[in-house]
Design an enzyme around this catalytic site. Structure first.
Site, PDB file in Angstrom:
ATOM      1  N   SER A 144      -9.270   4.989 -49.489  1.00 17.21           N
ATOM      2  CA  SER A 144      -8.324   4.378 -48.562  1.00 17.21           C
ATOM      3  C   SER A 144      -7.951   3.004 -49.101  1.00 17.21           C
ATOM      4  O   SER A 144      -8.720   2.400 -49.873  1.00 17.21           O
ATOM      5  CB  SER A 144      -8.964   4.231 -47.171  1.00 17.21           C
ATOM      6  OG  SER A 144      -8.222   3.350 -46.360  1.00 17.21           O
ATOM      7  N   TYR A 157     -15.973   2.146 -41.246  1.00 12.46           N
ATOM      8  CA  TYR A 157     -15.031   2.851 -42.119  1.00 12.46           C
ATOM      9  C   TYR A 157     -14.790   2.058 -43.400  1.00 12.46           C
ATOM     10  O   TYR A 157     -14.848   2.608 -44.511  1.00 12.46           O
ATOM     11  CB  TYR A 157     -13.723   3.069 -41.368  1.00 12.46           C
ATOM     12  CG  TYR A 157     -12.661   3.804 -42.149  1.00 12.46           C
ATOM     13  CD1 TYR A 157     -12.718   5.190 -42.297  1.00 12.46           C
ATOM     14  CD2 TYR A 157     -11.593   3.112 -42.718  1.00 12.46           C
ATOM     15  CE1 TYR A 157     -11.734   5.867 -43.004  1.00 12.46           C
ATOM     16  CE2 TYR A 157     -10.608   3.783 -43.426  1.00 12.46           C
ATOM     17  CZ  TYR A 157     -10.678   5.164 -43.563  1.00 12.46           C
ATOM     18  OH  TYR A 157      -9.708   5.831 -44.266  1.00 12.46           O
TER      19      TYR A 157
END
Length: 256
Positions: A144, A157
């Protein structure tokens, strides 16, 4: 183009979104596909039909990637399905939105186990297969932009993706003697089911697009194209890298 002739790929978390797009793109380029998800439903059935319609083989294996034993078994089951495995795409992932001071241990464990621990042991299983059978494998991890830039209220995350970045760089060196390449793909804002609320909120969407130099959301096909490149022999000299698929967001964001 049939650049994956006689090759098999396992794509985790491939019932929908980016994972499904990766499966279809690799199949289009000649790869047989092992799909994966928490359950086999109409989405998996549709994907198998599409892939078989391209003249490729496809199968669906159920596994929960937050559990190391299931991640390991998924790889061995994938090998058994079509008698070989050449490409591992670690796409499965989860995120939890919470203030840092309110994050529960349960949510932390779910995010870290799915995004990092399961990936770690899935790669280990794949590497053991490659070493035993002298296979030159390719691993692509779905990271990401948040392995690089901050994402307040998603601390676990971000930690998982930051860990994935270093794991990839470390393994690139350790696995190079076996001709096993490993790279990350880091999507930015992409139009997927997980972003449906954002897509329907015009004000919030406008704010997001203002930080993206290309001024649009990414498409799942944008990400799948980079995954296909990294899985192919066109990327034979590429390992240990992260490819940002973000419309310029990452470095534009840093300049703000």
């Amino acid at each position: 183009m049939n650049r994956f002739e006689n090759k098999v790929a396992l794509i985790t978390g491939s019932s929908q979104g980016i994972g499904a797009a990766c499966a279809l793109r690799l199949a289009k380029d000649g790869c047989d596909i092992i799909l994966n998800g928490h359950k086999f439903d109409e989405r998996g059935e549709k994907l198998i039909a599409e892939i078989e319609g391209m003249g490729r083989k496809a199968a669906f294996l159920v596994a929960d990637l937050s559990k190391a034993k299931e991640a390991i078994k998924l790889v061995t089951d994938a090998v058994d399905t079509f008698s070989r495995l050449d490409i591992l795409v670690n796409n499965a992932g989860v995120e939890k939105n919470a203030n840092f001071w309110e994050v529960t241990e349960e949510d932390y464990d779910l995010v870290m186990d799915t995004n990092l621990k399961g990936v770690f042991f899935g790669i280990q299983s794949f590497v053991n297969y490659c070493r035993k059978n002298k296979v030159e494998g390719a691993v692509i991890n779905m990271s990401s932009v948040h392995e690089e830039i901050v994402f307040p209220h998603f601390a676990a995350y971000c930690a998982s993706k930051g860990g994935l970045r270093m794991l990839t760089r470390n393994l690139a060196t350790e696995l190079a003697p076996f001709n096993i390449r490993i790279n990350n793909v880091a999507p930015g804002a992409v139009s997927t089911p997980i972003n449906q609320d954002l897509l329907e909120d015009k004000a919030q969407l406008k704010k997001v697009l203002q930080n993206i130099p290309l001024r649009r959301m990414g498409k799942v096909e944008d990400v799948a194209g980079v995954v296909a490149f990294l899985a192919s022999d066109d990327a034979a000299y590429v390992t240990g890298s992260t490819y940002f698929v973000d419309g310029g967001l990452t470095y534009h964001y840093e300049e703000q």
